[in-house]
Scaffold this active site. Structure first.
Site, mmCIF file in Angstrom:
data_model
loop_
_atom_site.group_PDB
_atom_site.id
_atom_site.type_symbol
_atom_site.label_atom_id
_atom_site.label_comp_id
_atom_site.label_asym_id
_atom_site.label_seq_id
_atom_site.Cartn_x
_atom_site.Cartn_y
_atom_site.Cartn_z
ATOM 1 N N ARG A 24 0.791 -1.220 0.000
ATOM 2 C CA ARG A 24 0.000 0.000 0.000
ATOM 3 C C ARG A 24 0.827 1.274 0.000
ATOM 4 O O ARG A 24 0.606 2.185 -0.797
ATOM 5 C CB ARG A 24 -0.923 0.045 1.241
ATOM 6 C CG ARG A 24 -2.129 -0.817 1.161
ATOM 7 C CD ARG A 24 -2.455 -1.381 2.536
ATOM 8 N NE ARG A 24 -1.481 -2.395 2.819
ATOM 9 C CZ ARG A 24 -1.658 -3.688 2.512
ATOM 10 N NH1 ARG A 24 -2.804 -4.068 2.040
ATOM 11 N NH2 ARG A 24 -0.713 -4.570 2.700
ATOM 12 N N THR A 25 1.796 1.360 0.912
ATOM 13 C CA THR A 25 2.492 2.641 1.112
ATOM 14 C C THR A 25 3.312 3.012 -0.121
ATOM 15 O O THR A 25 3.240 4.142 -0.608
ATOM 16 C CB THR A 25 3.394 2.550 2.364
ATOM 17 O OG1 THR A 25 2.627 1.996 3.426
ATOM 18 C CG2 THR A 25 3.914 3.908 2.760
ATOM 19 N N LYS B 212 25.645 -5.197 -1.073
ATOM 20 C CA LYS B 212 27.105 -5.363 -1.080
ATOM 21 C C LYS B 212 27.738 -4.703 0.137
ATOM 22 O O LYS B 212 28.948 -4.523 0.185
ATOM 23 C CB LYS B 212 27.701 -4.753 -2.357
ATOM 24 C CG LYS B 212 27.171 -5.360 -3.645
ATOM 25 C CD LYS B 212 27.748 -4.611 -4.840
ATOM 26 C CE LYS B 212 27.010 -4.946 -6.122
ATOM 27 N NZ LYS B 212 27.305 -3.967 -7.180
ATOM 28 N N ARG C 124 11.348 3.907 3.796
ATOM 29 C CA ARG C 124 10.910 2.911 4.789
ATOM 30 C C ARG C 124 12.144 2.113 5.176
ATOM 31 O O ARG C 124 12.896 1.657 4.307
ATOM 32 C CB ARG C 124 9.839 1.984 4.214
ATOM 33 C CG ARG C 124 9.538 0.817 5.142
ATOM 34 C CD ARG C 124 8.351 0.004 4.702
ATOM 35 N NE ARG C 124 7.098 0.710 4.985
ATOM 36 C CZ ARG C 124 5.891 0.157 4.884
ATOM 37 N NH1 ARG C 124 5.772 -1.101 4.503
ATOM 38 N NH2 ARG C 124 4.809 0.861 5.159
ATOM 39 N N HIS D 99 4.837 5.658 11.724
ATOM 40 C CA HIS D 99 4.342 5.513 10.343
ATOM 41 C C HIS D 99 3.361 6.682 10.158
ATOM 42 O O HIS D 99 2.141 6.494 10.163
ATOM 43 C CB HIS D 99 3.657 4.153 10.189
ATOM 44 C CG HIS D 99 3.361 3.753 8.772
ATOM 45 N ND1 HIS D 99 3.476 4.606 7.694
ATOM 46 C CD2 HIS D 99 2.937 2.558 8.251
ATOM 47 C CE1 HIS D 99 3.143 3.957 6.586
ATOM 48 N NE2 HIS D 99 2.826 2.723 6.907
HETATM 49 N N1 CP Z 1 -0.270 -0.197 5.980
HETATM 50 C C1 CP Z 1 0.923 -0.402 5.397
HETATM 51 O O1 CP Z 1 1.933 0.241 5.697
HETATM 52 O O2 CP Z 1 0.908 -1.334 4.378
HETATM 53 P P1 CP Z 1 2.180 -1.760 3.505
HETATM 54 O O3 CP Z 1 3.155 -2.433 4.419
HETATM 55 O O4 CP Z 1 1.623 -2.684 2.431
HETATM 56 O O5 CP Z 1 2.775 -0.521 2.899
#
Ligand code: CP
Length: 315
Positions: free
Chosen positions: A54-55, A82, A104, A132
């Site tokens: 999603r993100t 590496k 991320r 998040h």
């Molecule tokens: N909710 C969420 O962060 O989903 P993903 O890990 O798929 O990005």
């Protein structure tokens, strides 16, 4: 602000401003209207060191709808494999003059550290168990649209709270907006600092869900359990999985949320997840694009202003 690293340092008025702009983008998205001028000429780089459905996809769509050139770094095939460090990777990318970095990473604090080494806007797409922020903002927009307000609501966050950056960001945001937050989890999945969070604590779903407006379910994050106790899925579903009987303790018009990815039959019954009268899970995904458009729009404005004032220094 120059970056979006977490909810912790956001003021309630900043949250409202962002959600108002995201509301506008949500309506534009529904009408199929794009705003290609907003990030025109800007380059957005997505660096995901952890998996995402999603993100990552919604940040990519958000950037494209605002006219940015978007590059998705494939971290699995990058020179990180590496032995190149996060900071050296960031400095390498920074030398290519991106305007927006979406990151991320599996370690709490990694995205903040990276933001100090680059001279572009950085957005935290999830750092370890820490934060998040865009997830909490999209959850807030979903709640505000469903309930007509984002204050004086009772909201239950249920499940593996100890390992959840989504829970941490949501607890902070919902608390700042003056809601009552209840955490429902087995004691082994409750964070050790729970008494400092300004929340009510339950380990029984029926007690915790009584008369709440919003039920937010979380996945068991086994990848973060570090070899510690992992509950049996059957037993977990029996005690903490959301089904129609447990949901009946919440208000009749309570909404059901889940940030995804979802494990049906573990933390949530599939029929509840699919019930369009209760579940807003697909709306959360839709609002994710709108919130990320708003966040990048506001950060790009700030970056342009700082550049015009000569405040963006080359690191
Ligand atoms: N909710 C969420 O962060 O989903 P993903 O890990 O798929 O990005």
């Amino acid at each position: 602000a120059a970056h979006l690293l977490g909810i912790e340092h956001l003021h309630p008025t900043e949250i409202t401003t962002l959600l108002d702009l995201a509301d506008h983008y949500a309506e534009q998205n529904r009408k199929g209207i794009q705003s290609k001028d907003v990030l025109a000429g800007m380059t957005q780089v997505n660096m995901f060191f952890e998996n995402s459905t999603r993100t990552q996809s919604s940040f990519e769509l958000a950037g494209k709808r605002l006219g940015a050139d978007v590059m998705n770094m494939s971290m699995a095939t990058s020179s990180v494999k590496k032995g190149e460090t996060l900071i050296d990777t960031a400095l390498t990318l920074n030398a290519m003059h991106p305007d927006i970095l979406v990151v991320r990473h599996g370690s709490a604090g990694a995205v903040s550290l990276l933001s100090q080494k680059v001279n572009c806007a950085v957005l935290n797409a999830g750092d370890g168990r820490h934060e998040h922020p865009t997830q909490a903002l999209l959850d807030a927009l979903t709640i505000r649209r469903a309930k007509g307000r984002l204050h004086r609501l009772s909201i239950a966050i249920c499940g593996d709270i100890a390992h959840s950056r989504v829970a941490r960001s949501n607890i902070m945001l919902l608390g700042k907006m003056e809601n009552r937050v209840r955490l429902i989890a087995p004691p082994t999945l409750m964070p050790s600092e729970v008494s400092e969070l300004g929340v009510e604590v339950y380990d029984d779903m029926r007690e915790g869900l009584k008369d709440v407006d919003v039920v937010m379910m979380l996945r068991l994050q086994k990848e973060r359990m570090d070899g510690g106790f992992i509950p049996s899925e059957r037993e977990y579903f029996h005690r903490y999985g959301l089904d129609a009987e447990k949901l009946s303790y919440a208000k009749d018009d309570a909404i059901v949320m889940h940030p995804g990815p979802m494990n049906r039959g573990v933390e949530i019954d599939g029929s509840i997840a699919d019930d369009i009268n209760r579940s807003v899970i697909q709306t959360q995904v839709e609002m994710g694009v709108a919130v990320r458009m708003a966040a990048m729009d506001l950060l790009a404005r700030n970056l342009r202003e700082r550049r015009a004032a000569g405040q963006v220094v080359t690191v």
